[in-house]
Enzyme design. Structure first.
Site: not given
Lengths: 430, 436
Positions: A325, A336, A350
């Site tokens: 999460s 990224d 999740k």
């Protein structure tokens, strides 16, 4: 009417997930604190599975309205049920739980007032108690550590003090988590401990007034003192996480840290806001996360520029199967944006955001309101997890011997990045 | 809610408690609007529904809302933690209605959930109350009291593996840090796997009671056997008449009541008439493996033997009332009632009341011991909320719930081939008639 009094809080819920409690469990027990939620998750889990297994496909075309059906059945039970009369609200809460279970989404769930309070405490990053870490050995429960500025410290409780009684109740043979429950309680209430101290012949009583105690969610140290590789671990994303992480990094900077290991293993998530803030400490520009709400609308949440860290240093983020999460948001953003290297195993997977909404009577519902994607647009699902750049999976022997191969690999990686030889610090710390 | 006939306990909807015993449906119970005092709590549920409609990540369709409504009822009933109080999906209810009409699917048996404490562990077991006559279950030798432990090699989740003593002690050791994390994790994973690979008790019930055709392998635990017994069955539908008779022999009539369905009293009266024409001077009323049925039907049949009067005492939430039948002609011939551990619910009531009124002598073995009544609240989508609504006692107030009714003469079963219990009854009655 819909009661949305109080604020709607966006949280990437910090639920302890199946399997993830192992890591969470150990640290929670050390803290006179939140063992309860972990355990209650453990207990509710089988029922969860049973409910899922039972779910059947509707085959009838006649529709039922949830509220009308609930009202009729509760009235019927009230006047006709022969067995033990249910406790007040028991049926209503059970009805809401049963209703939510049909959605097949374990994160959309009901929190009764007690659970809601516990979750709020966790998200806030504090709880009400005396501020002592307990430990147990040979069946004796003793104080391991008192926390800074806590009632326990002010009352002069010392490490190794053995607790004999809590409010005159003998605790011999009790579970440490049950003892913790006895000691915890609302602030400004009193609790009396009977203590046996090593050098004092007679046991004595200490009366403490409970207070608000912060959870220790961040720990840091200079992992490699020779090469100045700092280490920060964050256990959960609470309202205090960003400030705590910031402080920890500043302290390491003051000691001349040249590289940083950010440990998000076992971190089950927490508040979305906290994830964005913490992520902003690592990512220089762009977005931390993309939120996709119902209907597919996407909105990117950019970094908070005031949190941007001017110092550039090599960073490793440690992740594992219990990194979930909010912790996946941060590790995904760092990956990224190439702001660090992920080491460990695949994350939990999740990618859902819950909104916690207060209800009239102190209870609340956590509703899955959105999905999130990493800044590059990757969904996070149980089959699409955050993948480490370097996979390091500890063997059973490593776990048994507490050989933290992931941390060792991170140190080695950063030593290489810093261009130093690794021989000096490999193996045992000096 | 049903309207109650003013002078009589409302029994039309009251059912025997062992599962799958509901008989043909009476008029659906009509939903009442909620009372004023439920306002605040009703609003709580309403709030959650509206929040989901507005904010849930997926659209909440009308079908989904129907499921949510059912989920709410299921949740409420499960929270009562009473094995006899449960929610029935429309398909589950149909099975029960079929069973009440004498049509059984799957292995052709009646089941009950029974709560037990085994080694401090709370177990809920799927227990065979009665294998129906001519059913695959009966042919395969399944006995009343057998509890189903495995279906097609899947463990039935009779308890929470996380509450097994081994795991609990591991959990405690872990909390007190006497074991390492790895050993704990292994124990956790083992318990988790057991749960994941297991079959929920409701799914197990469904597979043994709903399959129309096909093979099924089950393992049953039986008292006195160390290991579960593996039984292979071929499922098929079984039709059972409420009354099965044998030709009157030497003046002894034989009537078996397989269940107290709605049509049972009429069939019983017709069979009695035939027995009278065959010059019957004594009666064997076989209630063995009779799982119960409708209280009304049971009362009517009992009354035709006792000659009316009080048949049962019914305790509901707010009242205790006597179930009375109009006075009629008492059956004057000697009667033996056969009972066994498969005689349950209203069948036990009949046996107990006949025994008390000295209208019959009981032969066989002690009955099942289920004295609770259920009432189904039928929802408009065809699902039902089945609720424990009362307790029945015999006419003289004997509570047999959890205890059973004992026979006057204990006679062990001789198995399907050799009906010793019936033979003993015949012998006894012939002696009474002076024909020994």
């Amino acid at each position: 009417m819909v009661n949305m009094r109080g604020r709607i809080r966006i949280a990437v819920a910090a639920s302890m997930l199946i399997g993830s409690f192992l890591v969470g469990f150990v640290y929670r027990d050390l803290q006179a604190g939140a063992g309860r939620q972990v355990l209650s998750e453990l207990k509710t889990m089988p029922a969860d599975i049973a409910t899922a297994a039972k779910e059947k496909v509707a085959q009838n075309s006649v529709e039922l309205q949830p509220v009308e059906t609930y009202s009729s059945v509760i009235a019927y039970v009230d006047s006709n049920y022969y067995g033990t009369k249910p406790k007040p609200k028991q049926l209503t809460y059970a009805a809401i739980r049963g209703m939510l279970a049909t959605l097949g989404d374990r994160y959309t769930r009901f929190l009764d007032p007690v659970e809601h309070k516990e979750m709020s405490e966790e998200n806030r990053g504090d709880f009400e108690g005396i501020g002592a870490e307990l430990d147990t050995k040979d069946g004796r429960i003793f104080i391991k550590k008192t926390m800074a500025d806590s009632p326990a410290l002010r009352a002069n409780l010392k490490s190794k003090d053995v607790i004999l009684k809590v409010d005159d109740k003998m605790i011999q043979g009790m579970d440490i988590t049950d003892v913790v429950k006895l000691i915890r309680g609302p602030r400004n209430t009193k609790v009396r401990l009977t203590i046996k101290r090593e050098d004092t012949p007679q046991p004595f009583d200490v009366e403490l007034t409970r207070d608000v105690i912060p959870f220790v969610m961040v720990e840091s140290r200079m992992e490699d003192t020779v090469n100045k590789i700092g280490y920060v671990t964050l256990r959960q994303f609470t309202e205090k996480s960003d400030a705590d992480v910031f402080m920890a990094i500043k302290e390491l900077d003051a000691q001349g840290a040249k590289a940083l290991i950010f440990d998000l293993r076992g971190n089950p998530g927490g508040l979305l806001d906290a994830a964005v803030s913490v992520g902003s400490r690592f990512v220089q520009d762009g977005d931390i996360v993309i939120i996709q709400n119902r209907g597919g609308q996407r909105s990117a949440i950019p970094i908070e520029p005031d949190k941007r860290d001017p110092i550039r240093r090599p960073v490793v983020v440690l992740i594992d199967r219990n990194t979930a999460s909010a912790a996946e948001i941060v590790s995904g953003a760092i990956q990224d944006h190439k702001a660090g290297t992920l080491i460990g195993t695949e994350s939990f997977g999740k990618g859902l955001v819950q909104t916690i909404i207060n209800l009239d009577d102190g209870s609340a519902v956590a509703i899955t309101t959105a999905k999130y994607l990493t800044p590059n647009g990757h969904e996070v699902t149980p089959t699409q997890k955050i993948k480490p750049d370097i996979t390091v999976d500890p063997s059973d022997d490593d776990i048994k011997n507490e050989n933290d191969v992931q941390l060792k690999r991170a140190v080695q990686y950063l030593q290489e990045r810093l261009g130093v030889t690794q021989a000096k610090t490999n193996g045992e710390k000096s | 809610m049903q309207t109650r006939p003013p002078t009589k306990v409302a029994t039309a909807n009251m059912q025997a408690s062992a599962m799958l015993k509901l008989t043909p449906e009476s008029a659906p119970v009509i939903l009442q609007p909620a009372k004023e005092k439920d306002g605040a709590e009703r609003d709580l549920v309403g709030s959650v529904v509206r929040l989901l409609r507005s904010y849930y990540v997926d659209t909440v369709s009308k079908e989904k809302e129907t499921e949510m409504a059912r989920g709410a009822v299921r949740g409420m009933l499960e929270s009562l933690d009473d094995p006899d109080t449960r929610f029935l999906e429309p398909a589950e209810r149909k099975l029960i209605v079929d069973a009440g009409n004498g049509r059984f699917h799957g292995i052709g048996a009646i089941f009950a959930l029974r709560r037990e404490k085994v080694d401090k562990l709370d177990e809920t077991k799927l227990v065979v109350v009665t294998p129906m006559p001519g059913s695959p279950a009966e042919k395969a030798g399944i006995l009343p009291g057998d509890s189903v432990a495995f279906v097609d090699n899947k463990w039935i989740i009779t308890h929470d593996p996380f509450k097994e003593p081994q795991f609990e002690s591991m959990l405690k050791a872990m909390r007190n840090r006497d074991v390492d994390a790895l050993a704990y994790q292994k124990a956790y994973e083992a318990a988790f796997k057991k749960l994941k690979d297991g079959m929920s008790i409701m799914d197990a019930l469904e597979s043994v009671t709903s399959k129309a055709t096909g093979d099924l392998t089950i393992k049953v635990e039986r008292a006195g056997e160390d290991k579960p017994i593996e039984i292979k069955l071929k499922c098929r539908d079984t039709f059972v008449d409420p009354i099965i008779t044998k030709q009157t022999d030497r003046g002894v009539a034989y009537l078996r009541v397989t269940q107290f369905s709605r049509s049972a009293p009429a069939s019983f009266a017709a069979a009695m008439k035939r027995a009278q024409s065959a010059q019957a001077k004594a009666l064997i009323l076989d209630l063995r493996n009779n799982p119960g049925g409708l209280l009304d039907s049971a009362a009517a049949i009992a009354s035709s033997i006792t000659g009316g009067g009080v048949i049962a005492s019914i305790q509901t939430k707010n009242a205790r009332k006597l179930l009375k039948e109009p006075v009629s002609k008492r059956l004057t011939i000697p009667v033996v009632v056969l009972i066994n551990e498969g005689t349950a619910s209203v069948a036990e009531l009949v046996a107990g009341t006949l025994k008390e009124s000295k209208a019959a002598v009981l032969f066989g073995s002690k009955t099942f011991g289920d004295g609770l009544l259920q009432t189904p609240l039928i929802l408009k989508d065809g699902s039902a909320a089945v609720l424990t609504s009362g307790k029945m006692r015999t006419a003289k107030g004997v509570d047999f719930n959890g205890k059973g009714i004992s026979p006057d003469r204990e006679v062990k079963s001789g198995g399907i081939e050799n009906d010793i219990q019936r033979d003993e009854a015949v012998k006894y009655l012939l002696a009474k008639l002076g024909k020994a």
